[in-house]
Design a protein around this motif. Structure first.
Motif: not given
Length: 310
Positions: A21-28, A271-273, A285-292, A295-303
C-alpha cells in the motif's frame, strides 16, 4: 534456526496491512547488481498532494572472506549514511556494526555501534548512540519449539533513565500461522493473528490500543491503518482514553504473477490493492485507501508503484 529479532515478531500479520500500500504517492523501486558484486537499491516517490519528490540511493558490497558488508546511502535531504558490518567471522551468530550519518548543510551527525548475537534458542540485539547523550536500545527474543518471547528497552545512559520498555509473546507454525501479542510501557498493547488458509489465500487480524501520550515511544508497529492520517474524531476511544483500532486484512493470489490485497479497520477505512508481475524483473502495483465514512467526498488516497530488478 535462531528466533527472529524483536522487530520481526508479528511481521507476517503486519505486512498484510502495510506492504503493497502506498496511498497518495507515486513510487519507483530499482534493484540491481554490478558485475563486481555491488548491489544498488534506489527508491523514489512523489507525493500527489504537493508533488514533492524524494528518494534514496544505496549501495552494498560484501567481502565474504572477511565477513564484512559495507553499506552507503544518500537521500534527497542530503543525508549521507555509512555502515561497516561484520557477521559470523569472530563467532557463529555474532554481528558487530559501526554506522553513522551526516548532513553537510546543517552539520548534523549521528553515530551508532551495533551488537547482535543469535543462537538456536535466542536472539539478542543492541545499539547505542555515539553521542554526548547516548541512548541504548536492546532486545532479547527467546524461542522454545513453536513459542517465542521477547523483551526490549530504551535506556538513556547519560541520565540513567529507562525511557521505554516492551514485552512480547508469540506462537508460530512456520509459514502457516503466527500469533503475536505485545505490551508497551504498560499503557499500549497490540495483538495480531496471521493464518495461511491455503496456497492462494492469506488472512490476518490486528487489534491495538495506543495511549494518548504515545505510550511506546517508537509507536506500535503494525497498527491497522497506521499509514493513514486519521483524525481524533474518526478514531474510536476506549474508556482509558487511548485509541482502539481493529483491522482485518487479506491477500489473494490470482496466479503465480498477480495478487489482490484488501483491508478494513473500525474507522471504516478500506484498503484495496492489485499487484501484477509484467515480466521477469518488472512488477507494477496500484492501491487505494478509501474513507468509508464519506464515499462521495472523503479523503480517498490512491497510489501507484513500480519495482524493477535486474
Amino acid at each position: 534456526m535462531a528466533p527472529p529479532v524483536y522487530t520481526d515478531l508479528g511481521k507476517m500479520a503486519r505486512d498484510l496491512f502495510k506492504r503493497g500500500y502506498h496511498p497518495g504517492i507515486w513510487q519507483l523501486d530499482c534493484k540491481s547488481m554490478s558485475s563486481s558484486g555491488i548491489e544498488f537499491f534506489t527508491t523514489g516517490f512523489a507525493t500527489q498532494d504537493n508533488s514533492k519528490v524524494m528518494g534514496t540511493l544505496q549501495s552494498k558490497f560484501k567481502i565474504e572472506e572477511h565477513g564484512l558488508t559495507l553499506t552507503e546511502r544518500w537521500n534527497t535531504e542530503n543525508w549521507l549514511y555509512g555502515e561497516i558490518m561484520q557477521k559470523d567471522k569472530m563467532a557463529e551468530g555474532l554481528v558487530m556494526a559501526l554506522a553513522g550519518r551526516f548532513q553537510p548543510r546543517s552539520n548534523a551527525k549521528e553515530g551508532k555501534f551495533k551488537l547482535g548475537y543469535a543462537q538456536e534458542k535466542f536472539n539478542f540485539w543492541s545499539d547505542i548512540d555515539i553521542s554526548s547523550s547516548p541512548i541504548l536500545n536492546c532486545s532479547l527474543v527467546l524461542g522454545h519449539k513453536e513459542f517465542l518471547g521477547g523483551v526490549g528497552c530504551e535506556f538513556d545512559v547519560g541520565n540513567t533513565k529507562l525511557e521505554n520498555w516492551k514485552v512480547a509473546l508469540g506462537w508460530t507454525n512456520g509459514e502457516q500461522a503466527t500469533v503475536h501479542g505485545e505490551l508497551i510501557n504498560g499503557d499500549s498493547w497490540l495483538a495480531s493473528l496471521f493464518y495461511k488458509i491455503n496456497d492462494k489465500f492469506d488472512a490476518g487480524v490486528e487489534i491495538s490500543k495506543i495511549s494518548r501520550t504515545g505510550g511506546g515511544g517508537e509507536g506500535v508497529p503494525g497498527q491497522p491503518g497506521a499509514e493513514i492520517d486519521v483524525s481524533a474524531q474518526q478514531v474510536p476511544q476506549d474508556e482509558s482514553g487511548g485509541n482502539l483500532m481493529f483491522g482485518v486484512g487479506m491477500i489473494y493470489h490470482l496466479d503465480a504473477d498477480s495478487l489482490i490485497r484488501a483491508k478494513i479497520n473500525n474507522a471504516i477505512e478500506v484498503g484495496l490493492g492489485y499487484e501484477q508481475k509484467l515480466r521477469e524483473g518488472i512488477t507494477a502495483s496500484i492501491s487505494a485507501v478509501l474513507d468509508g465514512n464519506d464515499i462521495g467526498g472523503g479523503n480517498h488516497k490512491f497510489g501507484v508503484g513500480v519495482a524493477l530488478e535486474c
